[in-house]
Design an enzyme around this catalytic site. Structure first.
Site, PDB file in Angstrom:
ATOM      1  CB  CYS A   1     -30.926  39.661  40.331  1.00 21.60           C
ATOM      2  SG  CYS A   1     -32.447  39.272  39.532  1.00 21.60           S
TER       3      CYS A   1
ATOM      4  CG  HIS B   1     -31.842  43.682  41.508  1.00 24.04           C
ATOM      5  ND1 HIS B   1     -31.929  43.893  40.110  1.00 24.04           N
ATOM      6  CD2 HIS B   1     -32.748  42.395  41.803  1.00 24.04           C
ATOM      7  CE1 HIS B   1     -32.918  42.857  39.599  1.00 24.04           C
ATOM      8  NE2 HIS B   1     -33.208  42.133  40.528  1.00 24.04           N
TER       9      HIS B   1
ATOM     10  CG  ASN C   1     -36.114  42.309  37.823  1.00 23.60           C
ATOM     11  OD1 ASN C   1     -34.827  42.463  37.360  1.00 23.60           O
ATOM     12  ND2 ASN C   1     -36.214  41.498  38.587  1.00 23.60           N
TER      13      ASN C   1
END
Ligand code: UT7
Length: 335
Positions: A114, A262, A292
């Site tokens: 991430c 993020h 995500n």
């Protein structure tokens, strides 16, 4: 002395939309649970064979290069961040060099999940600041859907992740009060297994053993996440690394024009927004549409924010990420 600036942005997501209701047909989950815990309404999944991590990255990169107003032959270096490479090796950086038909420029693969795009931006920024390169292509791309456990057993992870890619062209900026002001990177390997995919990996056992042992009980082929533990660490580390970046540049939270976190979970973004007392127009979220997308989430969100006219010259833009590793980081940008 130079700075680097983001000169062009692009993103690509596969056409195939998968809603929460679609997921509830293949596992025991429901729209209410997913929206309440994560904010996600839908995500994109690649239809088998239609795209790869590299092909999505290439499509995002083509847009970014075009918008940067440079020729592809002016790219001096490629940085590719992903946790879902097409091959175990070589990484997708070289595939981009091939598929975009670039000169034999260097390409670097970043494995920071991430935080991958923020790490990539940081690497590109250092190369440009040092004068070594003028234009660096940074890509974040993920094809999660083919590797997720799409049964009830995997629901705590598989409903969250989506496919897609984003890219940025970083270029030399002579005015050092503009562009990327600073980047801040951290890791804490103590929690490596709390958000991980153990196999395939040489650390666990040799590939031949994996093939012989392959059975449906072995979940090490699927990503694992200790959700609540990751959540608790995320909110702390996001806050710390945003503050670290602001303080380094003698700035305060109220100076932020646009925070691009993020897109891990809408609840995490909302927590950060509240903690720093930011208005809705100071934080960009699109996890509702894409889920995500790990290394792709920041460049996708940044591109969308820019396309919607929410990022303008002179704005203070902050990128912040946290994820598997654990790794986390921020970038402070004067647009
Ligand atoms: O991007 C990298 C960083 N990642 C993150 O930052 C993610 C951080 N963590 C999270 O976002 C949240 O922890 C999740 C969204 C992953 C999970 O939310 P949670 O509130 O922590 O739920 P939980 O894992 O504690 O599960 C609560 C309940 C459990 O049932 P019981 O034991 O209470 O009966 C789960 O089995 O919800 C159940 N559950 C589900 N139910 C319906 C778990 N997944 C699902 C699902 N649908 N998809």
């Amino acid at each position: 002395m130079y700075n680097s600036k983001i000169a062009g942005l692009g993103f690509y997501v596969p056409e195939n939309v998968v809603t929460n209701d679609d997921l509830s047909k293949v596992m025991d989950t429901n729209d209410e649970w997913i929206q309440e815990r994560t904010g996600i309404k839908e995500r994109r999944h690649v239809i088998k064979g239609a795209d790869t991590t590299t092909s999505m990255g290439v499509k995002a990169a083509q847009k970014a290069i075009e918008r940067a107003g440079i020729d592809k032959n002016d790219i001096d270096f490629i940085v590719f961040a992903t946790l879902s490479p097409d091959y175990y090796f070589p990484g997708p950086g070289v595939l981009v060099q091939r598929d975009l038909g670039l000169k034999t420029v260097g390409s670097l693969d970043v494995r920071n999940q991430c935080s991958g795009f923020v790490y990539g931006i940081s690497v590109a920024d250092q190369y440009i600041k040092s004068g070594m390169y003028k234009n660096v292509l940074v890509i974040g791309s993920e094809l999660h859907s083919h590797g997720l456990d799409m049964t009830t057993r995997g629901r705590g992870v598989s409903v969250i992740f989506g496919d897609g890619a984003g890219a940025a062209v970083l270029t030399r900026e002579e005015d050092t009060s503009k562009g990327i002001l600073s980047t801040h990177l951290h890791s804490e390997g103590q929690h490596a297994e709390e958000l991980s995919l153990i196999a395939p990996g040489m650390g666990k056992r040799w590939v031949t053993d994996i093939i012989e042992d392959a059975d449906s009980e072995d979940t090490s082929y699927f990503p694992y996440m200790n959700g609540q533990f990751v959540f608790k660490n995320a909110v702390v580390r996001f806050s710390e690394v945003i503050m670290e970046g602001l303080q380094k540049n003698h700035l305060k939270p109220e100076d932020i024009d646009m925070l691009i976190p993020h897109q891990a979970n809408l609840r995490i973004s909302q927590f950060i927004q509240k903690k720093f007392g930011l208005r809705d127009d100071q934080v960009f979220n699109n996890i509702m549409k894409y889920g995500n997308t790990t290394a792709a989430s920041i460049p996708i969100a940044l591109t969308e924010a820019w396309e919607e006219g929410k990022v303008n010259e002179g704005d203070l833009v902050v990128l912040a990420a946290f994820g598997s590793g654990f790794t986390w980081g921020s970038a402070i940008i004067r647009w």
